[in-house]
Write a protein that holds these residues in place. Structure first.
Motif, PDB file in Angstrom:
ATOM      1  N   ALA A 241       6.074   2.902 -14.832  1.00 51.84           N
ATOM      2  CA  ALA A 241       4.747   2.341 -14.577  1.00 51.84           C
ATOM      3  C   ALA A 241       4.949   0.860 -14.264  1.00 51.84           C
ATOM      4  O   ALA A 241       5.600   0.171 -15.039  1.00 51.84           O
ATOM      5  CB  ALA A 241       3.831   2.483 -15.788  1.00 51.84           C
ATOM      6  N   PRO A 242       4.471   0.382 -13.131  1.00 54.52           N
ATOM      7  CA  PRO A 242       3.725   1.145 -12.121  1.00 54.52           C
ATOM      8  C   PRO A 242       4.569   2.242 -11.488  1.00 54.52           C
ATOM      9  O   PRO A 242       5.793   2.148 -11.445  1.00 54.52           O
ATOM     10  CB  PRO A 242       3.353   0.079 -11.094  1.00 54.52           C
ATOM     11  N   HIS A 243       3.899   3.244 -10.989  1.00 53.97           N
ATOM     12  CA  HIS A 243       4.570   4.362 -10.370  1.00 53.97           C
ATOM     13  C   HIS A 243       3.592   5.036  -9.440  1.00 53.97           C
ATOM     14  O   HIS A 243       2.551   5.497  -9.877  1.00 53.97           O
ATOM     15  CB  HIS A 243       5.025   5.357 -11.439  1.00 53.97           C
ATOM     16  N   GLY A 244       3.912   5.032  -8.146  1.00 53.76           N
ATOM     17  CA  GLY A 244       2.993   5.705  -7.249  1.00 53.76           C
ATOM     18  C   GLY A 244       3.064   5.172  -5.837  1.00 53.76           C
ATOM     19  O   GLY A 244       3.933   4.357  -5.502  1.00 53.76           O
ATOM     20  N   ALA A 245       2.132   5.639  -5.009  1.00 54.26           N
ATOM     21  CA  ALA A 245       2.043   5.193  -3.619  1.00 54.26           C
ATOM     22  C   ALA A 245       0.918   4.178  -3.522  1.00 54.26           C
ATOM     23  O   ALA A 245      -0.204   4.465  -3.931  1.00 54.26           O
ATOM     24  CB  ALA A 245       1.777   6.374  -2.715  1.00 54.26           C
ATOM     25  N   TYR A 246       1.226   2.998  -3.027  1.00 57.74           N
ATOM     26  CA  TYR A 246       0.229   1.927  -2.956  1.00 57.74           C
ATOM     27  C   TYR A 246      -0.043   1.567  -1.496  1.00 57.74           C
ATOM     28  O   TYR A 246       0.881   1.466  -0.694  1.00 57.74           O
ATOM     29  CB  TYR A 246       0.724   0.700  -3.734  1.00 57.74           C
TER      30      TYR A 246
ATOM     31  N   CYS B 136       3.502   2.068   0.430  1.00 61.10           N
ATOM     32  CA  CYS B 136       4.839   1.901  -0.124  1.00 61.10           C
ATOM     33  C   CYS B 136       4.872   2.638  -1.459  1.00 61.10           C
ATOM     34  O   CYS B 136       3.844   2.812  -2.100  1.00 61.10           O
ATOM     35  CB  CYS B 136       5.172   0.426  -0.329  1.00 61.10           C
ATOM     36  N   VAL B 137       6.041   3.090  -1.805  1.00 61.61           N
ATOM     37  CA  VAL B 137       6.206   3.801  -3.081  1.00 61.61           C
ATOM     38  C   VAL B 137       6.952   2.891  -4.038  1.00 61.61           C
ATOM     39  O   VAL B 137       7.984   2.329  -3.690  1.00 61.61           O
ATOM     40  CB  VAL B 137       7.007   5.104  -2.889  1.00 61.61           C
ATOM     41  N   ILE B 138       6.413   2.732  -5.232  1.00 52.70           N
ATOM     42  CA  ILE B 138       7.039   1.865  -6.227  1.00 52.70           C
ATOM     43  C   ILE B 138       7.202   2.631  -7.533  1.00 52.70           C
ATOM     44  O   ILE B 138       6.307   3.390  -7.919  1.00 52.70           O
ATOM     45  CB  ILE B 138       6.167   0.609  -6.490  1.00 52.70           C
ATOM     46  N   ALA B 139       8.333   2.434  -8.175  1.00 54.89           N
ATOM     47  CA  ALA B 139       8.525   3.030  -9.500  1.00 54.89           C
ATOM     48  C   ALA B 139       9.277   2.040 -10.377  1.00 54.89           C
ATOM     49  O   ALA B 139      10.418   1.698 -10.090  1.00 54.89           O
ATOM     50  CB  ALA B 139       9.296   4.340  -9.384  1.00 54.89           C
TER      51      ALA B 139
ATOM     52  N   LYS C 212      10.414  -7.172 -15.004  1.00 54.17           N
ATOM     53  CA  LYS C 212      10.570  -8.626 -14.843  1.00 54.17           C
ATOM     54  C   LYS C 212      10.905  -8.956 -13.387  1.00 54.17           C
ATOM     55  O   LYS C 212      10.337  -9.871 -12.796  1.00 54.17           O
ATOM     56  CB  LYS C 212      11.682  -9.147 -15.762  1.00 54.17           C
ATOM     57  N   ASN C 213      11.838  -8.181 -12.824  1.00 55.68           N
ATOM     58  CA  ASN C 213      12.222  -8.397 -11.427  1.00 55.68           C
ATOM     59  C   ASN C 213      11.034  -8.182 -10.491  1.00 55.68           C
ATOM     60  O   ASN C 213      10.865  -8.915  -9.519  1.00 55.68           O
ATOM     61  CB  ASN C 213      13.360  -7.442 -11.037  1.00 55.68           C
ATOM     62  N   PHE C 214      10.256  -7.183 -10.803  1.00 50.63           N
ATOM     63  CA  PHE C 214       9.081  -6.850 -10.000  1.00 50.63           C
ATOM     64  C   PHE C 214       8.096  -8.020 -10.028  1.00 50.63           C
ATOM     65  O   PHE C 214       7.570  -8.455  -8.997  1.00 50.63           O
ATOM     66  CB  PHE C 214       8.457  -5.570 -10.550  1.00 50.63           C
ATOM     67  N   CYS C 215       7.860  -8.545 -11.205  1.00 47.76           N
ATOM     68  CA  CYS C 215       6.934  -9.664 -11.357  1.00 47.76           C
ATOM     69  C   CYS C 215       7.435 -10.867 -10.539  1.00 47.76           C
ATOM     70  O   CYS C 215       6.679 -11.540  -9.847  1.00 47.76           O
ATOM     71  CB  CYS C 215       6.803 -10.075 -12.825  1.00 47.76           C
ATOM     72  N   TYR C 216       8.744 -11.086 -10.617  1.00 44.22           N
ATOM     73  CA  TYR C 216       9.361 -12.193  -9.888  1.00 44.22           C
ATOM     74  C   TYR C 216       9.144 -12.006  -8.387  1.00 44.22           C
ATOM     75  O   TYR C 216       8.753 -12.941  -7.675  1.00 44.22           O
ATOM     76  CB  TYR C 216      10.853 -12.256 -10.244  1.00 44.22           C
TER      77      TYR C 216
ATOM     78  N   LEU D 125      -3.508  -1.825 -14.069  1.00 44.68           N
ATOM     79  CA  LEU D 125      -2.241  -2.244 -13.476  1.00 44.68           C
ATOM     80  C   LEU D 125      -2.172  -1.811 -12.014  1.00 44.68           C
ATOM     81  O   LEU D 125      -1.834  -2.611 -11.126  1.00 44.68           O
ATOM     82  CB  LEU D 125      -1.082  -1.639 -14.268  1.00 44.68           C
ATOM     83  N   ASP D 126      -2.507  -0.557 -11.769  1.00 41.36           N
ATOM     84  CA  ASP D 126      -2.436  -0.043 -10.401  1.00 41.36           C
ATOM     85  C   ASP D 126      -3.329  -0.840  -9.453  1.00 41.36           C
ATOM     86  O   ASP D 126      -2.977  -1.093  -8.307  1.00 41.36           O
ATOM     87  CB  ASP D 126      -2.832   1.442 -10.368  1.00 41.36           C
ATOM     88  N   LYS D 127      -4.482  -1.225  -9.959  1.00 44.04           N
ATOM     89  CA  LYS D 127      -5.401  -1.991  -9.130  1.00 44.04           C
ATOM     90  C   LYS D 127      -4.792  -3.348  -8.748  1.00 44.04           C
ATOM     91  O   LYS D 127      -4.871  -3.789  -7.604  1.00 44.04           O
ATOM     92  CB  LYS D 127      -6.729  -2.215  -9.885  1.00 44.04           C
ATOM     93  N   LEU D 128      -4.185  -3.989  -9.742  1.00 40.75           N
ATOM     94  CA  LEU D 128      -3.575  -5.299  -9.512  1.00 40.75           C
ATOM     95  C   LEU D 128      -2.389  -5.190  -8.560  1.00 40.75           C
ATOM     96  O   LEU D 128      -2.213  -6.033  -7.675  1.00 40.75           O
ATOM     97  CB  LEU D 128      -3.152  -5.914 -10.848  1.00 40.75           C
ATOM     98  N   VAL D 129      -1.595  -4.159  -8.727  1.00 44.42           N
ATOM     99  CA  VAL D 129      -0.443  -3.959  -7.844  1.00 44.42           C
ATOM    100  C   VAL D 129      -0.937  -3.712  -6.423  1.00 44.42           C
ATOM    101  O   VAL D 129      -0.403  -4.264  -5.456  1.00 44.42           O
ATOM    102  CB  VAL D 129       0.440  -2.794  -8.334  1.00 44.42           C
ATOM    103  N   GLU D 130      -2.000  -2.928  -6.330  1.00 42.54           N
ATOM    104  CA  GLU D 130      -2.572  -2.611  -5.021  1.00 42.54           C
ATOM    105  C   GLU D 130      -3.071  -3.874  -4.309  1.00 42.54           C
ATOM    106  O   GLU D 130      -2.919  -4.022  -3.101  1.00 42.54           O
ATOM    107  CB  GLU D 130      -3.721  -1.619  -5.231  1.00 42.54           C
ATOM    108  N   GLU D 131      -3.680  -4.772  -5.091  1.00 44.84           N
ATOM    109  CA  GLU D 131      -4.167  -6.022  -4.500  1.00 44.84           C
ATOM    110  C   GLU D 131      -3.023  -6.823  -3.874  1.00 44.84           C
ATOM    111  O   GLU D 131      -3.234  -7.568  -2.920  1.00 44.84           O
ATOM    112  CB  GLU D 131      -4.848  -6.881  -5.585  1.00 44.84           C
ATOM    113  N   TRP D 132      -1.843  -6.630  -4.450  1.00 49.06           N
ATOM    114  CA  TRP D 132      -0.681  -7.330  -3.909  1.00 49.06           C
ATOM    115  C   TRP D 132      -0.127  -6.595  -2.685  1.00 49.06           C
ATOM    116  O   TRP D 132       0.073  -7.191  -1.631  1.00 49.06           O
ATOM    117  CB  TRP D 132       0.398  -7.472  -4.993  1.00 49.06           C
ATOM    118  N   THR D 133       0.090  -5.288  -2.786  1.00 50.50           N
ATOM    119  CA  THR D 133       0.730  -4.543  -1.693  1.00 50.50           C
ATOM    120  C   THR D 133      -0.123  -4.547  -0.427  1.00 50.50           C
ATOM    121  O   THR D 133       0.424  -4.550   0.676  1.00 50.50           O
ATOM    122  CB  THR D 133       1.007  -3.073  -2.084  1.00 50.50           C
ATOM    123  N   ILE D 134      -1.433  -4.589  -0.589  1.00 53.78           N
ATOM    124  CA  ILE D 134      -2.333  -4.473   0.554  1.00 53.78           C
ATOM    125  C   ILE D 134      -2.205  -5.675   1.505  1.00 53.78           C
ATOM    126  O   ILE D 134      -2.654  -5.643   2.640  1.00 53.78           O
ATOM    127  CB  ILE D 134      -3.795  -4.293   0.052  1.00 53.78           C
TER     128      ILE D 134
END
Lengths: 415, 518
Positions: free
Chosen positions: B244-249, B260-263, B271-275, B301-310
Motif C-alpha cells: 500500500a499504495p497498490h494499484g493502477a493510478y 501507472c501501476v504502483i506497489a 520512504k523512497n516513494f515519498c522522496y 492514501l490512494d486519493k493523495l497518490v492519484e493527485e500526484w500521478t495525474i
C-alpha cells in the motif's frame, strides 16, 4: 468448572477432549456452548491456530488471535505432547474419563501413537471419537493434502463463484470449509451420543470436510447435464442492477416479474416508493405478474431502474432495512461487520455478549449464541483459554498429579 | 440391514424451501420417521415451478408440477408427506395431533406464524411438556424484525457474508443462499442435544433459531476485529495485502485510459516513494508511516497518490519511481491490469503460491496451496525446476509474496499445459495441497473419493425419474444410513392418519370431503 455448573446445559454431563487445529475448532466450540466440559488440548507452546489473524491490537501474538478467541470460547485449555510416551499415557487416562475425543490430524496419525479409535475403545467402550479430515479416514484421497482454498475447489462450491472474466473466487478471511466441517462433525457427534444412549456403545464419526461443503448438491448436472458457468448467478441477457448505491452504502435489490415476485417484492416496494412520492406512473401501472424476463427489453428495465436508483440514493442503509421490514419486502442492505454491530434487531434480542479478558485488561464484545434455548440458554462462560491455563486445574486437582510430578512433566516438555 | 440409529424417533416437519428441510433430511436418512406437513395453503416454494422440470420450458407463474421440482425432491429425501389445509381449523387441529405424536417439531415459517395458527410453543407446551420444538426464521422469533419473511439468498447480505465474497473493485460475488446450509447444522446439533437433555431431565426445549445469528458465527473473528480495532475487513479477491499504495493510478493525458501501476511493499520503499514525490507534507503523517497504517487509511492514501500521478504521463511516473528504486509500470488500459491480476492472494497471507491456476483446456482450473519452504521445493521439482524458481526474488516466501503476480503468471504457463487432474495428481504425489476446481460432473461422475464414501445416492422418483440425493457428510463405519426418494405431495395422507393418529377410513373420507386434506 464452578461457573458452568450453575446453569445445567444440555450437554453438561459430558467431557470432550479437543485435539483439533483450525480444521475442527468449531466443533468443540458448539459442544462447549451447549454446556459440555470441553478441554482443548494443545501442544506445549500452543496450538498453531493461534497464529491465525486477525489479532487483538494487531499484534501477532499467540495470546491475541481473534480467530482463536472466536472458536475456543467455552473451552478449558491444557498442554500435552501426545507424541511423547508420557503424554500418550496421560492422554489415555483422560480418554478413559471422557465422552468425546475430537481430532483433525491426518488419517492414521493417532494410530501411530497407539491412540487409534480401536485402542481408545478398548479403554473406554463408550467413547465417541470424531475425526475431522479434508476427505475422510478411508478412500483414494484420504492422504491428499488440503487447505481451505483447495477444499472450496474440490467441493464444487467455487466453480460458479465470481465473474466470467476472472478466476474463480472464494470467501475472503474465513476458512469457510473448515468451519462447515466442524459444525457437521458436531451433528455426527450428537447422533453418536443418541445411539450410545440406546446401545451403550461409542463409535467413530468420520467427517469429510469436502463432503460437508458439497452438501448443496448439483441438480443442474444431475438432471440436465448442465454446468453453470461462473457468474451465472448474477448474469443475464439484460443488464439488471442487483446492487444499488444508497446514501451510505449498498443495497441488494432486483426487479423481476411473476406472481411470487409481484406479491412479495414488487408491489409492496412500489407502494412504499409511492408513499414517499417517488414512484412514477410507469412503475405504478406496471403489470408485474405478466412481466416475463425472457422477453423483457432493456428499455423497460432502464425505465423502472431510474426512479428506483433515486429512491435508494435518498435513503440510508438503516432506513432501507427498517422500511423493508415494515413493508414486508424481502431485501436487505449489504452489511459489513460495522453495520452488523449496530443492528437494532441484534440489540433487541440481546445477541452480543461482553466477555472479560482480564489479561488484556479489557472486555470484548462477542457475537452471542448460535440459537436461543428456552430451558438452557447459551452464554460464553469461559473466554478462550491461555496456553496451558488449566494445566494445574486438570492435572493436579482433577487427575491427582502432585505439583512435583507436574513440574517434572513440564521439564520433560510433556506439558 | 441393521437397525437404524434413529429408528422410532418421530418428527413433525412443517418446513419449506432449503433451510428447514435440510435439518430433517439427515434425521430421515438415519431412520427417524419424518412427516412433512405441507399444503397448498403454505406451498413449499420447491413444490412450485421455480425450477423447471426436466424436458419442459419455464413453467410460468403458477404450475401443476408440485411433485416435479428437482430441488424439492433433493431436499426432502426419505420423508413422508401429508397435504393438510392449515387455513382450516380442522387442518390445524390435525396438525396439533401430529405434534402430539412427534418427539420433535421443526418449522421455518416467518417469525410468529405458528403462534398465529394456535401452534406456538407456549400453547403446545401446556399439553406436551416434553416437546422439543425448533423455529427457524430469518432474524429470530423476537425483536422488531421477527416477523420479516425472507430467503437465505438475501439474508447473506444482512449477515455480512456478501461483503467478504468476491473482488474488492466489483459487487459481491453471488454466494447463493449460503446461510441455508449453516443454520441447519446449528439446528441439528441443538435438536439432538435437546433429545439427550429430555432423556436426562424429562424436560423439552424451544429452540429459537435466527438464521442471521447463526450465520454470524462464521463472521466471529471479523466481528471481533471490528469490535476491538474498528477496522472493517471486506472482500479482497485480487487484493494484495502486502502493499500500500497498490494499484493502477490515472495519469496524463487526463480522462484517457492511461495509468501507472504502483506497489509499495516495505517501509524502505515507502520512504523512497515519498522522496520521489518530493516529500509532500502529508507523507509525514502517522496515518501513513507503517504498512498497517497505510492499509487502514488506504482510501485517503490512494486519493493523495492519484493527485500526484495525474500531473504526469505514466512514463514519467515510472521513470521517477524507478530512479528511487520503487517498482512501477505503465498501463494503457485499466481493465488490462485488473484482468491480469492473478488469482486470489490476500486470502492466505501465510502462503505462496496460493491460488486457482488455469489448466488445459482453458476452462479447467486447479487450486494449489504451498504452505512452507519444503513444499515449495517439492512444488519446484514437480514443475521441472525451471530457472526462474532459482531467482532470488522467488526463492523465499517473502520474495514470492512480493512478486506474486509475476510468479503466478509463470506458474500458469506450466499449469496451462497440463490437465487439472494431472496437476492435482502430480502436486499431491509430491506432498503439495492441490485440488481440481470441480463441477457437478466431476463430483458426481469422476471423484473417486465421493464415490468411495457413497455420497451420491441414485434414487427413482415416480414423476422425475432417476435422480440423485446426497448423504450426510459424516460416516459411521458401523451404522449405515439409507437414502430414499422424496415423497409426492400428500402421498402418505392415509398412512400417516391411520398409523400415527389411528383414524378410520370414514374419518379420512370426511377430511377429504371437507377439503382438510388437499
Amino acid at each position: 468448572m464452578a461457573e458452568k455448573n450453575m446453569v445445567e446445559g444440555m450437554l453438561s454431563p459430558y467431557r470432550v477432549l479437543d485435539l483439533t487445529d483450525e480444521k475442527g475448532l468449531s466443533c468443540g466450540r458448539l459442544l462447549g456452548d451447549l454446556g459440555a466440559d470441553v478441554i482443548k488440548i494443545e501442544r506445549p507452546g500452543g496450538d498453531p491456530a493461534r497464529k491465525l489473524g486477525p489479532f487483538y491490537d494487531d499484534k501477532d501474538d499467540p495470546e491475541k488471535s481473534l480467530f482463536w478467541f472466536a472458536y475456543n470460547a467455552n473451552k478449558r485449555g491444557i498442554t500435552l505432547d501426545i507424541e511423547k510416551l508420557e503424554g500418550q499415557e496421560i492422554f489415555k487416562k483422560l480418554a478413559k474419563g471422557a465422552d468425546f475425543v475430537i481430532e483433525s490430524f491426518p488419517p492414521g496419525y493417532m494410530d501411530g501413537f497407539g491412540l487409534s479409535y480401536s485402542a481408545l475403545k478398548n479403554l473406554n467402550p463408550e467413547l465417541i471419537m470424531v475425526s475431522i479430515t479434508p476427505f475422510g479416514q478411508t478412500g483414494p484421497h484420504k492422504d491428499y493434502k488440503a487447505t481451505d482454498i483447495t477444499l472450496w475447489a474440490m467441493s464444487g462450491r467455487m466453480y460458479g463463484m465470481g465473474d466470467e472474466d476472472r478466476p474463480p473466487v472464494r470467501m475472503s478471511h474465513i476458512n469457510a470449509t473448515y468451519l462447515q466441517g466442524g459444525m457437521e462433525a458436531a451433528v455426527g457427534a450428537m447422533l453418536a451420543l443418541y445411539h450410545r444412549q440406546m446401545s451403550g456403545e461409542g463409535q467413530h464419526v468420520d467427517q469429510s470436510i469436502q463432503a460437508a461443503f458439497a452438501q448443496p448438491g448439483n441438480q443442474g448436472w444431475d438432471l440436465r447435464n448442465l454446468v453453470a458457468p461462473r457468474g451465472a448467478m448474477t448474469r443475464s441477457r439484460l443488464q439488471i442492477t442487483r446492487v444499488w448505491p444508497c446514501k451510505d452504502g449498498k443495497v441488494s435489490w432486483a426487479f423481476r416479474g411473476g406472481q411470487q415476485a409481484a406479491d412479495r417484492f414488487m408491489k409492496p416496494f412500489i407502494k412504499w416508493m409511492d408513499s414517499e412520492g417517488m414512484a412514477d406512473d410507469f412503475l405504478k401501472e406496471f403489470d408485474w405478474e405478466e412481466w416475463d424476463m425472457a422477453t423483457a427489453t432493456q428499455e423497460t428495465v432502464n425505465r423502472m431502474e431510474e426512479p428506483a436508483a433515486k429512491f435508494f440514493l435518498s435513503h440510508t442503509k438503516e432506513e432501507l432495512l427498517e422500511g423493508a421490514v415494515k413493508n414486508r419486502i424481502i431485501f436487505y442492505p449489504t452489511f459489513n461487520t460495522a453495520d452488523i454491530l449496530k443492528s437494532p434487531q441484534l440489540d433487541a434480542r440481546g445477541f452480543w455478549e461482553e466477555v472479560e479478558h482480564p489479561e488484556l485488561g479489557t472486555t470484548i464484545t462477542y457475537p452471542g449464541a448460535f440459537a436461543k434455548l428456552s430451558e438452557t440458554p447459551i452464554s460464553i462462560s469461559q473466554r478462550a483459554p491461555l496456553i496451558g491455563e488449566h494445566n494445574q486445574e486438570v492435572y493436579q486437582q482433577e487427575m491427582g498429579f502432585s505439583s512435583k510430578e507436574l513440574k517434572k512433566l513440564q521439564q520433560n516438555k510433556v506439558i | 440391514m441393521a437397525k437404524k440409529m434413529l429408528e422410532g424417533l418421530k418428527v413433525a416437519d412443517f418446513t419449506t424451501v432449503i433451510a428447514g428441510p435440510v435439518i430433517t433430511k439427515p434425521l430421515a436418512a438415519y431412520g427417524a420417521t419424518v412427516l412433512k406437513i405441507e399444503g397448498r395453503n403454505h406451498l413449499d416454494l420447491f413444490r412450485q415451478g421455480m425450477v423447471p422440470p426436466v424436458g419442459t420450458d419455464f413453467p410460468g407463474p403458477f404450475n401443476p408440477w408440485a411433485n416435479r421440482n428437482p430441488a424439492g425432491a433433493f431436499y426432502n429425501t426419505g420423508k413422508l408427506s401429508i397435504s393438510l389445509n392449515l387455513a382450516k381449523a380442522k387442518g390445524r387441529e390435525i396438525a396439533k395431533q401430529f405434534i402430539m405424536w412427534a418427539d420433535i417439531v421443526v418449522e421455518n415459517f416467518a417469525g410468529g406464524a405458528m403462534k398465529r395458527m394456535g401452534l406456538g410453543y407456549e400453547e403446545l407446551k401446556e399439553i406436551k411438556p416434553d416437546l422439543i420444538m425448533l423455529s427457524s426464521c430469518m432474524q429470530g422469533q423476537t425483536g422488531p424484525h421477527a416477523s420479516h419473511p425472507g430467503y437465505g439468498t438475501q439474508l447473506v447480505n444482512l449477515a455480512g457474508l456478501s461483503s467478504i465474497a468476491g473482488w474488492p473493485d466489483r459487487e459481491p460475488a453471488g454466494i447463493g443462499p449460503y446461510t441455508d446450509y449453516v443454520a441447519p447444522r446449528h439446528s441439528l446439533v441443538a435438536i439432538l442435544a435437546a433429545l439427550d437433555y429430555r432423556r436426562r431431565t424429562g424436560k423439552g426445549q424451544y429452540i429459537d433459531m435466527s438464521q442471521f445469528e447463526s450465520g454470524l458465527q462464521l463472521m466471529a473473528p471479523l466481528l471481533l476485529e471490528t469490535a476491538t480495532t474498528g477496522r472493517v475487513s471486506e472482500r479482497e479477491g485480487n487484493y494484495n495485502p502486502l502493499a500500500a499504495p497498490h494499484g493502477a493510478y490515472p495519469c496524463l493525458p487526463t480522462r484517457t485510459d492511461r495509468y501507472c501501476v504502483i506497489a509499495i511493499y516495505t517501509d524502505e520503499e515507502w520512504k523512497n516513494f515519498c522522496y520521489a514525490m518530493g516529500n509532500p507534507e502529508w507523507t509525514e503523517s502517522p496515518k501513513f508511516s507503517t504498512l498497517q497504517a497505510r492499509r487502514d487509511n488506504e482510501e485517503e492514501l490512494d486519493k493523495l497518490v492519484e493527485e500526484w500521478t495525474i500531473q504526469f504521463l505514466p512514463e514519467d511516473v515510472v521513470r521517477r519511481l524507478r530512479e528511487a528504486e520503487v517498482w512501477a509500470g505503465v498501463l494503457d488500459n485499466r481493465d488490462e491490469w485488473l484482468n491480469h491480476q492473478p488469482q486470489i492472494k490476500r486470502q492466505s497471507p501465510y502462503t505462496a503460491p496460493h491460488g486457482i491456476y488455469r489448466c488445459h483446456p482453458e476452462y479447467r482450473w486447479c487450486a494449489i496451496a504451498v504452505t512452507n519452504d519444503e513444499e515449495w521445493q517439492s512444488f519446484c521439482r514437480v514443475i521441472g525446476d525451471p530457472a526462474w524458481t532459482k531467482e532470488s526474488r522467488f526463492s523465499t516466501l517473502h520474495g514470492r509474496q512480493e512478486n506474486v503476480e509475476e510468479m503466478d503468471r509463470l506458474i500458469a504457463e506450466w499449469t496451462s499445459s497440463h490437465t487439472a487432474e494431472d496437476v492435482m495428481a502430480m502436486m499431491q504425489a509430491a506432498g503439495v495441497a492441490a485440488g481440481v476446481l470441480q463441477t457437478g460432473e466431476d463430483l458426481m461422475e469422476k471423484d473417486p473419493q465421493m464415490a468411495h464414501r457413497h455420497f451420491y445416492w441414485e434414487l427413482q422418483h415416480p414423476e422425475i425419474g432417476r435422480y440423485r440425493g446426497v448423504a450426510p457428510s459424516f460416516v459411521f463405519h458401523e451404522f449405515p444410513y439409507e437414502l430414499q426418494r422424496a415423497p409426492l405431495m400428500g402421498e402418505h395422507n392415509e398412512y400417516a392418519l391411520k398409523e400415527f393418529l389411528g383414524m378410520s377410513d370414514e374419518e379420512i373420507e370426511e377430511l377429504i370431503r371437507e377439503g382438510v386434506l388437499e
